[in-house]
Design a protein around this motif. Structure first.
Motif, PDB file in Angstrom:
ATOM      1  N   PRO A 531      -3.170  -1.558  -4.590  1.00 43.99           N
ATOM      2  CA  PRO A 531      -3.077  -0.754  -3.363  1.00 43.99           C
ATOM      3  C   PRO A 531      -1.701  -0.933  -2.717  1.00 43.99           C
ATOM      4  N   ALA A 532      -1.302   0.047  -1.911  1.00 41.36           N
ATOM      5  CA  ALA A 532       0.031   0.013  -1.299  1.00 41.36           C
ATOM      6  C   ALA A 532       0.249  -1.248  -0.477  1.00 41.36           C
ATOM      7  N   VAL A 533      -0.768  -1.715   0.235  1.00 45.96           N
ATOM      8  CA  VAL A 533      -0.594  -2.880   1.093  1.00 45.96           C
ATOM      9  C   VAL A 533      -0.294  -4.124   0.269  1.00 45.96           C
ATOM     10  N   TRP A 534      -0.933  -4.239  -0.888  1.00 46.64           N
ATOM     11  CA  TRP A 534      -0.668  -5.410  -1.725  1.00 46.64           C
ATOM     12  C   TRP A 534       0.626  -5.253  -2.512  1.00 46.64           C
ATOM     13  N   GLN A 535       0.991  -4.050  -2.848  1.00 41.49           N
ATOM     14  CA  GLN A 535       2.325  -3.848  -3.410  1.00 41.49           C
ATOM     15  C   GLN A 535       3.390  -4.338  -2.421  1.00 41.49           C
TER      16      GLN A 535
END
Length: 960
Positions: A531-535
């Motif tokens: 997910p973008a947040v973990w990227q």
């Protein structure tokens, strides 16, 4: 064993007319083993592979690899090895490969010979590849006069694409080293399709044009590779690059150029290729969506002896992040394109536009779509596994449906209870579904509990990649870094890129900056699956690691990449801006960094605001915008604002340095010690401990504490004496303090300091040396019993002669002070040194042996009368006693000699009146008070004390 495993094992066991990866032959029957000579069976393993056009035997030795020689005797080939062994040939005898009748082993002259009997239509070729001897057996070529085999026609090119091959038919391979990477570049006449993939230790680079690849000056051995080979087929050209273990691979195409990079870098990660069962066709097959796919080519692998199916594709890069195995084939990990390792000879690869289909005439052995459906979907719409074992899905996993969270949670729990106890797979699927839901919902501690319970009930889960990846992610999200690292370090995840990202994140959280950067680089292929947040968090951690290792430019680049991601929470954006400000500070752009730190420092989140205020304060102090006292006040408040991680330690270190610079030594040591036990495994904790010991050394070894009053310095030393280093530096610290205490006659304090060293910190020779110093101080303080106890309590047989001599002097003077004159003289018997003579003189004086005393004191003075400088206290006391002794022994000649020699030095003496009376003799003494003045013990004793103070000063001066 499940259906997939059973079928795969069967294929490998009987080599069904296919391209079988080499496997070690099965163990021979016990009877055959008993009949063999007593050689070590494990020394040689014979591996067999079968391809459509040849059979291959490989000979893999443990330890020293002998030379293999071959001779032919008709259809027999005798292979002789330079050492003996007892290989297992049972499978070769029972089911010999094609074109081989029999294989027998002989032991001749301490060497092994293998006799291969070939079929009448067979021939063979021997060789060596990657340090392994091999034999390829194949059909003889047609006899002369026979019609030649038709030459395969070149595969027609796609008419829609221009031919990338240049008119010369030669493409140069460029070589360069940039930012720690090794890069290989090629330039084509038109955009070429390429495939870049890994097989074993080699990276293959395959182009869809049959040109000659010219290596030119490209070295065979480099920082990231050990060998390069060039191949050319009817419809392809290829490079095979043997790389060092663990080297990341990137492929990047721009226009007519392709660049293949080995080593960690910042290249764009390839788009993931989605491979799935093709439900639209029968029989069973796989399909992959590969944009720009070219026609498949089959490439021969010389190391294995089989062929690899390769589908090159046009730029931009797209590939598979990890290996995927099926019963009859496997998909190899790739940075570009697709590569198929076939286990069966009839595996087919077709391309239809951007769709790649992989199958067999009768279909692949794949699990039907309905198999496991009941297990995996106990609850309608249960959270499904992600594309890689350690990837988390924050979009689909936390979905609750119309009933809300509690209804979804209860339904997933009920599904576990509803599974038939005999349905092992169903139980696993239901528990994993609940764990995914909890991880997706941010309930990491609850997910850990569910997964631990699943492992207790189904222990086989500990070998499952998704279980390890999911539990490791949950533990990382819960801040259990060591436990998370244990899960991600499981062998089942060793080659998984998604786990490599988590390993990098865990290493970052533990302060292992360099290790974190390497692990992030190894997991770059999986970044886009998160997910973008973990990227953003992974990129931010990678950027902060770069900043911590001094790479400000790399950190800025990674932060910029993270900030482009959509829908990031405000907290994550602030963390990224904090790292960006650190990058600016490293680059020297401190004005811009200061503005960002000041803005972030106003955030309501103390975890982010605290380091921002710290950096802003340090920059303002450097620019003289605030005084050191103001900076210290700010940092003193800041250290209570956020506690429990590396930020607290950074604040304490900065505050301790400020206190030292301001001369606030006790406060500096107090604040450094206050956090010295916080998170001891962090590198900041190690650095803080070094700061604490360094401050103590600077104070008491380098002389920074010399400006303090001696009693204050001693008090500070006592409070932190556990920081005293063992060895020469610690001894020197104590000498420095003792010297200062002795100078101001604080003999009790000096003795306590040395006694602590003797009783608690030292052993052997150092202990005896310090005990000797302690004895001298006791003697200066008129405590001869304590001096004898210090000497006697540290006796040992390993002392050097010089130290032994000094200890005898201290013992003799102690005995003399106690009135044990004969014992004192016995101790120094044979010692002709100056100090021993002084003791003899003092004993003669105390025994009223005036003639001997006068002689010894005058001898001790030597030619001192020739030196016009003022007498030292010790020499003045000896002169006075010598004169008195000669007077009392009626030795007028000797007294007259002293008077003649030393009359000129009376004027500069400390006690000129006393010295004048002594040199005048008994006849010159006007009263009894004059005589008592010159015969008092204090003069000699004080002279000796002055001499001992000089000794301690000299001992406190470090030898250069």
């Amino acid at each position: 064993m499940n259906l997939r495993g059973a079928l795969k094992a069967s294929v490998a066991a009987i080599c069904i007319a296919g391209v079988v990866a080499p496997t070690v032959l099965a163990a021979a029957p016990a009877a055959a083993q008993a009949a063999r000579p007593a050689a070590n069976q494990g020394d040689l393993a014979v591996r067999v592979a079968q391809a459509p056009d040849f059979s291959r035997l490989e000979f893999r030795w443990s330890g020293r690899v002998p030379v293999m020689k071959m001779r032919r005797e008709g259809q027999q080939a005798i292979l002789r090895f330079g050492r003996d062994a007892n290989p297992n040939l049972a499978s070769l005898r029972i089911a010999p490969p094609r074109w081989v009748k029999t294989v027998e082993a002989r032991h001749v002259g301490g060497a092994l010979e293998l006799v291969l009997t070939l079929t009448d239509d067979a021939d063979l070729r021997v060789g060596r590849a990657d340090g392994i001897d091999f034999v390829n057996v194949f059909a003889k070529p047609p006899q002369a006069g026979a019609p030649p085999a038709p030459t395969p026609a070149p595969v027609p090119r796609d008419p829609r694409r221009p031919n990338p091959a240049p008119a010369s038919g030669v493409v140069a391979v460029g070589y360069s080293k940039t930012d720690g990477q090794t890069q290989f570049t090629t330039t084509w006449a038109a955009p070429a399709a390429a495939a870049v993939f890994k097989r074993g230790e080699a990276v293959w680079v395959v182009f869809d044009a049959p040109v000659r690849l010219d290596l030119g000056r490209t070295p065979q051995i480099g920082p990231s590779h050990t060998k390069i080979q060039v191949f050319r087929g009817a419809d392809y050209s290829a490079l095979r690059i043997v790389t060092k273990p663990g080297v990341p691979v990137y492929a990047e195409g721009q226009g007519n150029n392709w660049t293949v990079a080995l080593g960690a870098g910042l290249q764009r990660e390839p788009d993931p290729v989605k491979v799935a069962r093709d439900e639209a066709v029968t029989p069973a097959s796989l399909s992959a969506n590969l944009a720009g796919a070219a026609r498949p080519v089959w490439v021969s692998d010389p190391a294995v002896g089989d062929r690899i199916g390769v589908v090159p594709a046009l730029a931009p890069s797209k590939g598979l992040a990890s290996r995927r195995e099926y019963v009859e084939m496997a998909l190899l990990p790739s940075a570009q394109g697709l590569a198929v390792e076939a286990f069966a000879s009839d595996v087919q690869i077709l391309t239809e536009g951007d769709i790649v289909r992989i199958g067999r005439p009768k279909g692949l052995v794949l699990s039907p779509a309905s198999v496991g459906g009941a297990a995996a979907e106990v609850v309608t719409g249960a959270p499904q596994p992600a594309a890689m074992p350690a990837v988390i899905d924050l979009e689909n996993w936390p979905k609750t449906g119309s009933g809300g969270f509690l209804a979804r949670y209860n339904a997933l729990q009920a599904a576990i209870a509803a599974v038939d106890p005999a349905d092992r797979q169903g139980d696993i699927a239901a528990r994993m579904a609940l764990a995914r839901f909890l991880v997706g919902s941010g309930l990491s501690f609850e997910a850990i509990g569910v997964l631990n319970a699943a492992a207790r009930k189904q222990q086989a889960l500990l070998g499952d990649g998704e279980f390890r990846g999911l539990r490791g992610a949950a533990k990382a999200m819960a801040g259990r870094w060591a436990e998370a690292e244990a899960d991600f370090s499981s062998p089942v995840l060793s080659d998984d890129p998604s786990s490599a990202l988590w390993r990098g994140y865990v290493a970052y959280k533990q302060g292992q900056w360099v290790d974190a950067r390497n692990k992030f680089a190894a997991g770059g292929q999986a970044m886009n699956l998160f997910p973008a947040v973990w990227q953003a968090r992974f990129l931010g951690a990678q950027a902060d690691s770069a900043a911590a290792t001094g790479d400000g430019i790399g950190a800025e680049r990674l932060v910029s990449q993270a900030l482009k991601l959509p829908k990031l929470p405000i907290v994550d954006q602030l963390e990224l801006r904090l790292v960006q400000a650190k990058a600016f500070e490293l680059q020297g752009r401190k004005d811009k960094a200061l503005k960002m730190f000041q803005a972030i420092g106003k955030a309501p989140n103390d975890r982010i605001a605290t380091p921002a205020v710290l950096h802003a304060t340090q920059i303002r102090l450097e620019k003289n915008q605030i005084s050191p006292a103001e900076a210290a006040r700010t940092l003193d408040q800041l250290r209570f604002r956020w506690r429990g991680d590396g930020v607290e330690l950074d604040v304490v270190r900065a505050l301790g340095k400020l206190y030292i610079d301001q001369g606030r030594y006790r406060e500096a040591l107090e604040v450094l010690r206050s956090a010295s036990k916080v998170l001891p495994d962090l590198p900041q904790a190690v650095a803080l401990q070094n700061d604490l010991y360094g401050a103590f050394r600077t104070l008491f070894l380098d002389g920074l504490a010399d400006g303090m009053q001696p009693i204050q310095a001693v008090g500070l030393f006592y409070d932190y004496q556990d920081l005293t280093p063992i060895g020469a530096d610690g001894d020197q610290m104590v000498r420095n303090l003792v010297r200062r205490l002795v100078d101001v006659d604080l003999l009790d304090e000096a003795a306590k300091l040395l006694k602590y060293q003797v009783d608690n910190r030292l052993n052997g020779v150092p202990k005896a040396q310090v005990a000797t110093d302690l004895a001298w101080i006791y003697l200066m303080d008129r405590k001869p019993e304590d001096a004898l106890a210090a000497i006697n309590g540290t006796r040992t047989t390993i002392l050097p002669p010089v130290l032994n001599a000094e200890r005898r002097l201290a013992t003799a003077r102690s005995l003399m002070t106690l009135g044990r004159y004969d014992d004192a003289l016995e101790v120094i018997e044979g010692d002709k040194g100056k100090d021993a003579q002084d003791i003899r003189g003092d004993i003669a004086w105390k025994q009223r042996n005036w003639a001997l005393a006068g002689k010894l004191y005058e001898a001790a003075l030597g030619d001192r009368f020739k030196n016009a400088a003022a007498l030292s206290p010790s020499d003045e006391a000896k002169l006075m006693r010598a004169a008195v002794a000669y007077s009392l022994s009626d030795d007028d000649a000797s007294l007259g000699r002293l008077r003649t020699r030393y009359t000129d030095l009376i004027g500069t003496a400390r006690n000129p009146d006393g010295l004048r009376v002594a040199l005048a003799g008994v006849d010159g003494v006007a009263s009894s008070s004059d005589f008592s003045r010159v015969t008092a013990e204090n003069e000699v004793f004080n002279g000796w004390v002055a001499k001992m103070k000089d000794r301690f000063r000299a001992a406190a001066t470090p030898k250069v």
